[in-house]
Scaffold this motif. Structure first.
Motif, PDB file in Angstrom:
ATOM      1  N   SER A  15      13.026   0.110  -3.825  1.00 48.99           N
ATOM      2  CA  SER A  15      13.850   1.258  -4.241  1.00 48.99           C
ATOM      3  C   SER A  15      13.138   2.088  -5.306  1.00 48.99           C
ATOM      4  N   GLY A  16      13.269   3.405  -5.176  1.00 52.98           N
ATOM      5  CA  GLY A  16      12.681   4.328  -6.141  1.00 52.98           C
ATOM      6  C   GLY A  16      11.194   4.525  -6.020  1.00 52.98           C
ATOM      7  N   SER A  17      10.584   3.983  -4.965  1.00 54.47           N
ATOM      8  CA  SER A  17       9.123   4.029  -4.833  1.00 54.47           C
ATOM      9  C   SER A  17       8.619   5.193  -3.999  1.00 54.47           C
ATOM     10  N   GLY A  18       9.522   5.893  -3.300  1.00 58.21           N
ATOM     11  CA  GLY A  18       9.099   6.910  -2.347  1.00 58.21           C
ATOM     12  C   GLY A  18       8.936   6.345  -0.949  1.00 58.21           C
ATOM     13  N   VAL A  19       9.173   5.044  -0.791  1.00 60.16           N
ATOM     14  CA  VAL A  19       9.107   4.382   0.509  1.00 60.16           C
ATOM     15  C   VAL A  19      10.533   4.115   0.997  1.00 60.16           C
ATOM     16  N   THR A  20      10.809   4.434   2.240  1.00 57.81           N
ATOM     17  CA  THR A  20      12.123   4.138   2.808  1.00 57.81           C
ATOM     18  C   THR A  20      11.998   3.048   3.863  1.00 57.81           C
ATOM     19  N   VAL A  21      13.048   2.244   3.974  1.00 55.60           N
ATOM     20  CA  VAL A  21      13.109   1.188   4.982  1.00 55.60           C
ATOM     21  C   VAL A  21      14.465   1.284   5.666  1.00 55.60           C
ATOM     22  N   GLY A  76       0.815  -1.213   0.000  1.00 57.85           N
ATOM     23  CA  GLY A  76       0.000   0.000   0.000  1.00 57.85           C
ATOM     24  C   GLY A  76       0.845   1.258   0.000  1.00 57.85           C
ATOM     25  N   MET A  77       1.942   1.250   0.746  1.00 57.64           N
ATOM     26  CA  MET A  77       2.843   2.398   0.760  1.00 57.64           C
ATOM     27  C   MET A  77       3.425   2.632  -0.634  1.00 57.64           C
ATOM     28  N   VAL A  78       3.856   1.558  -1.267  1.00 58.56           N
ATOM     29  CA  VAL A  78       4.436   1.675  -2.613  1.00 58.56           C
ATOM     30  C   VAL A  78       3.395   2.210  -3.595  1.00 58.56           C
ATOM     31  N   GLN A  79       2.180   1.720  -3.496  1.00 58.82           N
ATOM     32  CA  GLN A  79       1.109   2.163  -4.386  1.00 58.82           C
ATOM     33  C   GLN A  79       0.829   3.654  -4.221  1.00 58.82           C
ATOM     34  N   ARG A  80       0.895   4.138  -2.974  1.00 60.45           N
ATOM     35  CA  ARG A  80       0.632   5.560  -2.714  1.00 60.45           C
ATOM     36  C   ARG A  80       1.863   6.430  -2.933  1.00 60.45           C
ATOM     37  N   GLY A  81       3.029   5.819  -3.073  1.00 55.12           N
ATOM     38  CA  GLY A  81       4.247   6.573  -3.366  1.00 55.12           C
ATOM     39  C   GLY A  81       4.890   7.233  -2.166  1.00 55.12           C
TER      40      GLY A  81
END
Length: 264
Positions: A173-179, A127-132
């Protein structure tokens, strides 16, 4: 720096006390809607009451679920379907004798310290990746690097968290999500704090003296020369969850008081 997280939904696992409780309060102060998690309704209710007492305008909700099991994890995601911020804080530690430990004890600790975070990330990351936009933080430990001989199983789980954290950062990576992972050192948390209190009572000394003895004998490389507070660890986590930390991902960030003798 003003950290503003209003409108963001955060889940902090194992957040009824200790480091998790401090992280939940820090995120609430920054304006996030925070989901408190613990094993029992009573613990969750107490944490909600305590945070509301110091952050009156906090947006909070609570979910009682044992995330060491797949069934408990299902309860969490059923009641909180989405999250912008996931802090995998749940974990425990017990001093033990490696040669006397049973297989079941190793597996139980792995379920609690590692698989709880794996299951949560597996659900919330898409969901995080989908929302960017999204933030995932694993609360590891300096014991992931300097594995303690009195808790080899614990060190193993904390090293595993670093592997999972880095791997997930690569995956999104590159999705706007950090881990990222945060590595506390000796901290006046519920678990270690209670251990020090019991040690002080047994030896007839103060808790401060017990902590100093622990550092000298078990963590002699400390540069801080004191235990960190749960708030000091939470400060790092809240920053990593912020907009300002958008350039930090795949990292292992230390709040270890200099225990780890490394410059990177």
């Amino acid at each position: 720096m003003k950290i503003e997280l209003k409108g963001r939904r955060a889940i902090v696992t194992g957040s009824t006390a200790g480091i998790g409780r401090a992280i939940a309060e820090g995120l609430a102060r920054a304006g996030a809607l925070v989901v408190i998690n613990g094993r029992t309704e009573a613990r969750v209710a107490t944490a909600l009451q305590e945070i509301r007492a110091v952050v009156p305008d906090a947006e909070l909700t609570g979910i009682a679920a044992d995330l060491s099991t797949s069934e408990g994890s299902a309860v969490l995601v059923a009641q909180a379907a989405d999250a912008d911020i996931l802090v995998n804080n749940l974990g425990t530690a017990h001093p033990n004798d490696f040669f006397k430990q049973r297989d079941s004890e190793w597996l139980d600790l792995f379920q609690l310290n590692v698989m709880s975070g794996v299951r949560a990330a597996r659900h919330y990351l898409p969901g995080m990746v989908q929302r960017g936009w999204g933030r995932v933080v694993f609360i590891s430990s300096e014991s992931a690097i300097m594995v303690p001989k009195e808790m080899i199983d614990y060190g193993m789980t904390k090293t595993a968290q670093l592997a999972v954290s880095r791997g997930l950062a690569e995956l999104v990576s590159g999705s706007g999500v950090t881990v990222n992972a945060v590595l506390p050192g000796p901290t006046r948390s519920e678990i270690l704090g209670n251990w020090m209190k019991a040690t002080a009572l047994e030896q007839g000394i103060t808790q401060d003296d017990a902590e100093q003895n622990f550092l000298k004998t078990m963590r002699p490389t400390t540069l801080l020369n004191r235990f960190t507070s749960t708030e000091e660890v939470a400060n790092m986590v809240v920053y990593v969850c912020s907009e300002q930390a958008s350039g930090t991902t795949g990292a292992a960030l230390r709040v270890d008081g200099g225990v780890i003798r490394a410059i990177i």
